[in-house]
Design an enzyme around this catalytic site. Structure first.
Site, PDB file in Angstrom:
ATOM      1  N   LYS A 128       0.828  -1.210   0.000  1.00  0.00           N
ATOM      2  CA  LYS A 128       0.000   0.000   0.000  1.00  0.00           C
ATOM      3  C   LYS A 128       0.862   1.261   0.000  1.00  0.00           C
ATOM      4  O   LYS A 128       0.425   2.314  -0.482  1.00  0.00           O
ATOM      5  CB  LYS A 128      -0.928  -0.008   1.218  1.00  0.00           C
ATOM      6  N   LYS A 129       2.081   1.179   0.507  1.00  0.00           N
ATOM      7  CA  LYS A 129       2.966   2.342   0.521  1.00  0.00           C
ATOM      8  C   LYS A 129       3.625   2.583  -0.833  1.00  0.00           C
ATOM      9  O   LYS A 129       4.366   3.555  -0.989  1.00  0.00           O
ATOM     10  CB  LYS A 129       4.045   2.176   1.607  1.00  0.00           C
ATOM     11  N   LEU A 130       3.374   1.740  -1.798  1.00  0.00           N
ATOM     12  CA  LEU A 130       3.828   2.024  -3.157  1.00  0.00           C
ATOM     13  C   LEU A 130       2.971   3.093  -3.822  1.00  0.00           C
ATOM     14  O   LEU A 130       3.216   3.461  -4.972  1.00  0.00           O
ATOM     15  CB  LEU A 130       3.811   0.742  -3.998  1.00  0.00           C
ATOM     16  N   ASP A 153       8.553  -2.290   5.622  1.00  0.00           N
ATOM     17  CA  ASP A 153       7.311  -3.045   5.515  1.00  0.00           C
ATOM     18  C   ASP A 153       7.385  -4.110   4.428  1.00  0.00           C
ATOM     19  O   ASP A 153       6.863  -5.222   4.600  1.00  0.00           O
ATOM     20  CB  ASP A 153       6.146  -2.093   5.235  1.00  0.00           C
TER      21      ASP A 153
END
Length: 774
Positions: free
Chosen positions: A206-208, A253
């Site tokens: 999701k942090k991409l 992460d």
């Protein structure tokens, strides 16, 4: 499904252990274990040492017992549920409602006892059922408190209910020797390890998101003192936002689950993961989450690590410590490979190993493990089903693992009501009848809030009310823009959990590149000038009131065409890109977007009252310094005498007749207290922390005792109940003397102004109508 940490958990078999393949040494299982359904079932039910699972069960139960009084809210339950008061609530299902207050205390007591039972391994299965039933009820009761880690606690509690977590270091083991130190099947570890892997890995995926990668999600964190060491370690002059906060968070992460998985990388993963969670415990108010994640890390170690760890303790402590040397006994929950003969037959010449006997329960557990893991990988991407919960971000925050990917700021909230019969229009204080602020970002909660308001407003002679919301939000440092259509009556608006929200305004992602320009503009301003960036849709307008404190406010157009109406003057002005217009203070104005495309503009303003106050403070400080140094030769007038008195007796309240002097001394006193608290030693900080937690927990249990007494024998006289509550509310001397927590980071004067009137949140008992815009 298992790491090399599992390899030592097999039933001892020396010849086999000496001839392990490379794959088995790395992953803990052979290629043949995945060659058929029977082999996979046998693998997932492989006998495994119960020690690691038992220690995790104990730690998880302890942390959840502490969490009951903390993030679950036992210590302020009476404030949360406001028994009998008109309150708007936001349950997942509208039929879910809180029980009467005394019964809610009973629910929390059951939750606490369940946590305690899990920790002690006492009546384990019943304790797990008590925990998850009350936990999920509380969780579903209030969507405004949902977050990823609260969701994770419920998942782990559910998993432990199905596992054999009471086989090691448990009271159940003392009561039932047949289960004491008995093997547990490998799927117990597989589920927990995979769950934690998902938490890390999906959070990394999701942090991409472009906002995270470009450093807009959590840029404010870089100013925290915890990141100061990175500035000189990495030779960074500017705040380490992009490299450390966003880059480091993304890499950790994405890789933490893999690094914890393998023997060679696990020590490094332990260091970085532990450092990461310790930092989070200081950066955010997230309760027990950091400590829970720290407790999950040893799950990736060899399951017998507690035996080797506790074996190093002195012998006189071993009576109360977990077992260290006893070999785990057989368990009917496991499948034992090629060991179906009697002990006499095993002494004969070795024969071909028999296939293990697989029972129905073994197959069902294997099916459950596979389905559960698949479901957990699917849930973070299931938003195409629950489309009604999608807003600018997908789904309700709580099961997507998009932790900290999005940050929001709210600049302007206006709640308008209209009497359906008379047509009368008025305005409500935002947040009336509710204690939550989270409804502003979620269409489903806004629908619930509007429906609730429509039920309460007829009590105030407003018939068939229509409710309109004008909510301005900036997500990840974008323009402030509307999130919902202000022209839609939300009471009558359609909403379905399975269809897109038709009154959700689109996020103006095409304007995202302007954020680079924002930084340039903000960097060119002086310290007294503030700026707010606005974007609006064609055909809509912003109605705004500029406070009298803001004596120099202007609108600068960046894109699109505007029509600015000065309400009192009854004049309209057309403003084009590159132009600006000054708007009067203490008056209303309206900004219409008249171009075909969305408009972008910015408010530039100076808080003249604040600037004058700061100038006066500077003069008072210089005068005070001259008095201290003895360089001030002129006698001080009576209204300035308190400046000297404040130095003579710092702990005493100083009576000042001049309001500016009084405010100056008040601020100084606060700043000194804040500095004293920040510079306190470790022991003083620990004492302050312990005292605060003690009185928080104390209140929770005393109020629970009062509630249980009320349920058992009825309510006492009101005077007695008042005394009991006052006794429960008692705080320690440090807590009473401590300044408001909001002042911890106060480095500037009180009352920094905004170009918008600030949103006011009030208690339901203070409900009033406000004729002015909020």
């Amino acid at each position: 499904s298992s790491s090399s940490a599992c390899s030592c958990s097999s039933l001892p078999d020396s010849p086999q252990s000496q001839t392990k393949t490379r794959m088995e040494k790395i992953f803990g299982f052979k290629k043949e274990d995945l060659s058929s359904w029977e082999s996979l079932v046998t693998l997932l039910n492989r006998p495994t040492d119960p020690a690691c699972l038992g220690i995790f069960r104990c730690l998880f139960g302890l942390l959840m017992a502490i969490d009951v009084t903390q993030e679950r809210g036992l210590s302020h339950l009476d404030y949360k549920y406001l028994d009998g008061a008109p309150v708007c609530r936001f349950p997942l299902f509208n039929f879910l409602q809180p029980l009467p207050l005394d019964w809610m205390y009973l629910v929390y007591l059951v939750l606490f006892l369940g946590s305690l039972g899990i920790m002690l391994g006492c009546f384990y299965r019943l304790s797990c059922l008590l925990f998850i039933s009350t936990y999920w009820y509380i969780f579903f009761l209030d969507k405004t408190t949902w977050n990823n880690h609260s969701y994770l606690y419920g998942l782990i509690g559910f998993q432990l209910t199905l596992m054999d977590g009471n086989r090691y270091w448990s009271i159940d083991g003392l009561r039932r020797p047949s289960i004491r130190n008995a093997h547990v099947p490998l799927w117990n570890y597989t589920l927990l390890r995979t769950q934690i892997f998902i938490v890390y890995f999906i959070a990394g995926i999701k942090k991409l998101d472009a906002d995270w990668v470009e450093g807009y999600s959590m840029s404010y964190l870089a100013h925290h003192w915890l990141f100061d060491p990175f500035k000189w370690v990495l030779c960074i002059i500017e705040p380490p936002s992009l490299l450390v906060v966003h880059g480091g968070g993304l890499i950790l992460d994405l890789t933490a689950g893999y690094l914890l998985f393998f023997d060679a990388t696990r020590p490094y993963a332990f260091f970085f993961v532990s450092y990461f969670h310790c930092m989070n415990s200081q950066l955010f108010s997230i309760g027990m989450f950091s400590y829970t994640m720290l407790a999950t890390s040893p799950l990736f170690c060899y399951p017998d690590w507690p035996r080797r760890f506790f074996d190093r303790f002195p012998s006189f402590l071993k009576a109360v410590l977990p077992l260290t040397s006893a070999e785990p006994q057989r368990s009917t929950s496991c499948v034992y490979q090629g060991d179906q003969t009697s002990s006499g037959e095993r002494q004969q010449a070795p024969a071909a190993p028999k296939a293990p006997k697989l029972r129905l329960r073994h197959k069902l557990r294997a099916i459950f493990t596979i389905l559960y893991i698949a479901e957990q990988f699917f849930m973070p991407y299931s938003h195409f089903i629950t489309q009604g919960y999608n807003n600018w971000t997908n789904g309700l925050y709580g099961y997507s693992w998009d932790m900290m990917v999005h940050s929001r700021s709210h600049q302007h909230v206006k709640v308008t009501y209209k009497d359906g019969k008379t047509g009368e229009i008025g305005y409500l204080n935002p947040g009336v009848f509710t204690q939550s602020r989270r409804w502003k970002d979620h269409g489903d909660m806004l629908k619930q809030y509007a429906t609730c308001l429509s039920h309460f407003l007829p009590r105030y002679n407003i018939s068939e009310p229509e409710i309109y919301f004008d909510i301005w939000v900036s997500i990840n440092e974008r323009f402030q823009q509307r999130i919902f259509d202000p022209r839609v009556d939300i009471v009558k608006a359609e909403w379905s959990p399975f269809r897109p929200n038709p009154w959700l305004m689109p996020l103006l992602v095409d304007l995202s590149p302007w954020r680079t320009k924002f930084q340039e503009i903000e960097g060119s301003l002086d310290n007294q000038t503030e700026i707010v960036f606005i974007a609006d849709f064609p055909g809509l307008h912003l109605e705004n009131f500029v406070s009298e404190d803001l004596g120099n406010t202007s609108i600068h157009v960046l894109q699109g065409n505007l029509n600015v109406e000065i309400v009192e003057e009854k004049k309209n002005y057309t403003v084009k890109p590159g132009e600006q217009i000054k708007v009067p203070a203490g008056a209303y104005h309206k900004v219409y977007t008249v171009s075909d495309d969305p408009s972008c503009y910015m408010y530039v303003y100076v808080n003249t009252t604040e600037a004058a106050l700061q100038e006066n403070f500077t003069k008072l400080y210089e005068l005070q310094e001259r008095v201290r140094n003895g360089t001030e030769t002129e006698p001080l007038p009576p209204e300035l005498q308190p400046l000297v008195a404040a130095d003579d007796d710092e702990g005493a309240e100083v009576n000042a007749t001049d309001p500016i002097v009084k405010l100056f001394l008040k601020r100084q006193r606060r700043m000194k207290e804040v500095k004293k608290r920040r510079e306190a030693g470790v022991l003083e900080r620990l004492e302050r922390f312990a005292v605060k937690k003690y009185y928080t927990i104390r209140r929770g249990f005393l109020m629970t005792a009062i509630a249980m007494r009320n349920l058992a024998v009825g309510l006492p006289p009101l005077e007695q109940l008042t005394r009991e509550v006052e006794f429960a509310n008692m705080k320690g001397p440090q807590a009473e003397a401590a300044p408001d927590e909001r002042l911890k980071d106060e480095e500037t004067c009180d009352g920094v102004g905004s170009v918008f009137m600030e949103t006011e949140f009030i208690e339901p008992a203070d409900f009033v109508f406000n004729s002015s815009l909020q």
